[in-house]
Design an enzyme around this catalytic site. Sequence first.
Site: not given
Length: 548
Positions: A22, A113-114, A278, A280, A282-283, A345, A365-366, A377, A501
């Site tokens: 990314r 992603s997000h 999100d 893509d 997946d969330r 993770t 958790e994300s 996911k 985090r």
Amino acid sequence: MNILSIATRPFVGQRPGTSGLRKKVTVFQQPHYLENFVQALFDTLPDRAGKTLVLGGDGRFHNRAAVQTILRMAAANGFGSALVGRGGLLSTPAVSAVIRKRAAYGGIILSASHNPGGPDGDFGIKYNISNGGPAPEKLTEAIYERTQAIAEYRIADTAEPVDIDTLGTHSLGEMRIEVIDPVADYAELMQSLFDFDAMRAWFAAGHRMRYDAMCAVGGPYAKAILEGMLGAPAGTVVNGEPLEDFGGHHPDPNPAHATELIAAMSGAAAPDFGAASDGDADRNMILGRDFVVTPSDSLAVLAANATRVPGYRDGLAGIARSMPTSCAADIVAQALGIPCYETPTGWKFFGTLLDADRATLCGEESYGTGSNHVREKDGLWAILFWLNLQAATGQSVESLVRHHWTRFGRHYYSRHDWEGISTERADALMAALRAKLPSLAGAEFPAAGKALRIEQADDFAYTDPVDGSVSQRQGVRLLFAGGSRIVFRLSGTGTEGATLRVYLERYEADPLQHDQAAQEALAALIEIADTVAGIRSHTAMPGPTVIT
Ligand code: G16
């Protein structure tokens, strides 16, 4: 077809992170940048000749240009065929579903992603292997090594773009290109898992839902399934058209970025059920009326109720969660008499457990939840699971969660993100924390009149129980007597500076104590986190930038 060999030189920093490579769009727009990475990927797949590659992305800025480049390179590198989502679109879980259903060799997903999109936003590329899941670390490291030695890439010599907007087949030299409906295979899979009749009846009875697709790739999937197949009223899906800049939204479904949805879910006139996905898709985020479900709780509730849903009627082989995810799922696993795995993770760590049938449900958790139906996911899957549970039980989201807490206890949970720290400061903070670890076990901290004692302090390391691979230094854990935890780690998905985090968790068995606000319930741990890690002094920041 003429194939060009273009001379190039390595770029520094092409190491994939938690989920692919990314970078800023402007970085990807540099001549040869994308090409180098794609050639490095292809070079690590020596038996690719004649094989099928799936290709699609979340529709963000640069998606269409990248699809054309990758098709020309795939043809020049001997792939036999490419399956491309119409318009260059495929959600991450849909890529996984298509790879599996059509026994493809692998797939390339274009997504950050997000992360925000647009010319000044982020872009990304990730590779999924033949089980449909993210490339394991061994492969991503091999790709990275290759990017650092690359001297040329191969690309078909054609200026004519492939028509990716019309369903059907084309050819590029000897490679066959099939433009597929991005939704069809995925929708069929969802039908095989959930009780579509019960969900149709739920909508027909007048229940209302709001699905915020955040102008990202989830829109077409949600519209086709919710409004098309399940009869939800038109307008159930909002922000349903994928846009190159996500309409200026930050397509990250959490309480900090889905504020419009939170507002719409508040008050007596609000819909019964709220959800978002999100960039893509997946969330996922799950909401009831005036009620937000934490991702860790979501995993635990789905696991505890899995047998109410057709696809999981026979029960679960096991549950897996990432280390920073709360231990709510562990308690359910214990009650069900099945194993619960704690992984680093990154969804890629669930792949071996799913393939070996050791885990059926996984979560993070994300805002990531999924199962063995694909190897990613899956946002809409989780949302349909919650919808199916409401339809099967007649209970609301809030009542499902409150019953769960009464039965298993509540894990108060929050994540504090400290974004935009300079890499040097963030590394110094983590190094100082790691150096302190030996002195932390047994340390006590005063909190609300009693003492909180650290029982164990370590840097999480994981040995994959299936293939034996070892991952070290996955995050600093402070484990307290009574089940509270604080975890510190640096994000692996950002594109600027570093993000610290801090994950905070406290277990509360007593139902009379289940109504506190999370930040209040976690106040003592929040203070201890800063005392132990010296976050404010290391970062010179007054507080976290995002609290979820
Ligand atoms: C990715 C990974 C997830 C991970 C998340 C956050 O999600 O697939 O496994 O939990 O990033 O990672 P980090 O804390 O390192 O930023 P996504 O949705 O961004 O692909």
